[in-house]
Motif scaffolding. Structure first.
Motif, mmCIF file in Angstrom:
data_model
loop_
_atom_site.group_PDB
_atom_site.id
_atom_site.type_symbol
_atom_site.label_atom_id
_atom_site.label_comp_id
_atom_site.label_asym_id
_atom_site.label_seq_id
_atom_site.Cartn_x
_atom_site.Cartn_y
_atom_site.Cartn_z
ATOM 1 N N ASN A 1 51.759 39.201 39.550
ATOM 2 C CA ASN A 1 51.122 38.938 37.904
ATOM 3 C C ASN A 1 50.891 37.542 37.788
ATOM 4 O O ASN A 1 50.180 37.251 37.046
ATOM 5 N N ASP A 2 51.914 36.345 38.252
ATOM 6 C CA ASP A 2 51.708 35.101 37.983
ATOM 7 C C ASP A 2 50.272 34.603 38.568
ATOM 8 O O ASP A 2 49.540 33.599 37.876
ATOM 9 N N LEU A 3 50.041 34.956 39.833
ATOM 10 C CA LEU A 3 48.777 34.698 40.475
ATOM 11 C C LEU A 3 47.593 35.188 39.716
ATOM 12 O O LEU A 3 46.538 34.599 39.431
ATOM 13 N N VAL A 4 47.643 36.541 39.335
ATOM 14 C CA VAL A 4 46.709 37.079 38.731
ATOM 15 C C VAL A 4 46.232 36.352 37.325
ATOM 16 O O VAL A 4 45.103 35.970 36.960
ATOM 17 N N ALA A 5 47.430 36.128 36.572
ATOM 18 C CA ALA A 5 47.383 35.287 35.205
ATOM 19 C C ALA A 5 46.470 33.961 35.618
ATOM 20 O O ALA A 5 45.768 33.663 34.849
ATOM 21 N N ALA A 6 47.088 33.314 36.553
ATOM 22 C CA ALA A 6 46.348 32.015 36.900
ATOM 23 C C ALA A 6 44.753 32.086 37.369
ATOM 24 O O ALA A 6 44.161 31.264 36.855
ATOM 25 N N ALA A 7 44.617 33.090 38.051
ATOM 26 C CA ALA A 7 43.291 33.367 38.524
ATOM 27 C C ALA A 7 42.287 33.766 37.262
ATOM 28 O O ALA A 7 41.286 33.224 37.512
ATOM 29 N N LYS A 8 42.893 34.493 36.286
ATOM 30 C CA LYS A 8 42.255 34.809 34.931
ATOM 31 C C LYS A 8 41.816 33.166 34.294
ATOM 32 O O LYS A 8 40.965 33.487 33.498
#
Length: 175
Positions: free
Chosen positions: A5-12
């Motif tokens: 989820n942290d990677l997805v948030a960063a990618a967003k």
């Protein structure tokens, strides 16, 4: 495996490296799905590439971090469906040589399995491949393919019955 989820948030937020890590974690599943669906290595690579470009461009609009992998498969599924329609419009199909190689590589009976898989409709192949390669359950597949969950279960059950019947010597029925 759910996306971090942290990677997805960063990618967003535009972090290219985070998006790259997310993509790297699911590339094999995406490619296997596209290759299994399209039966053509180049078209599968193109479909994955197009899906990734669309996903990168639209990731800021992803509502739920937990949905990243399903979202990627939904985009890829649309790309594969478009390519299958293109095959039909132009009156040709993807080359069948090496089809399903990734799915059956090194297994006894791979020709029989390939023939059994060829007996399924494109939609049935897509449902089975999402389950086998993507690890999705009927609820997730229904969301990706925009079908009723019970419809997915029925189609998957019928497809698996066809495969079993075909592989045990019975006729699996037509496409």
């Amino acid at each position: 495996m759910p996306a971090d989820n942290d990677l997805v948030a960063a990618a967003k937020k535009g972090d290219k490296e985070a998006f790259g890590q997310l993509y790297a974690a699911i590339y094999t599943d995406l490619y296997k799905f596209a290759y299994y669906t399209l039966k053509n290595e180049e078209d599968a690579q193109d479909a994955v590439s197009d899906a990734v470009m669309d996903a990168y461009a639209g990731i800021s609009g992803l509502k739920s971090e937990e949905a990243f992998k399903a979202w990627m498969f939904r985009i890829l599924s649309a790309k594969c469906k478009r390519k299958l329609k293109e095959y039909a419009v132009h009156g040709h199909h993807a080359p069948l040589e090496d089809a399903y190689e990734l799915a059956v590589e090194g297994r006894e009976g791979s020709l029989e399995l390939k023939s059994a898989l060829d007996s399924l409709s494109d939609e049935e192949k897509m449902i089975v491949s999402m389950n086998v390669f993507g690890g999705y359950d009927s609820s997730e597949i229904s969301s990706i393919m925009k079908l009723n969950r019970n419809t997915v279960r029925s189609k998957q059950s019928r497809a698996l019955s066809k495969l079993k019947k075909f592989l045990t010597g019975g006729k699996a029925g037509g496409k």
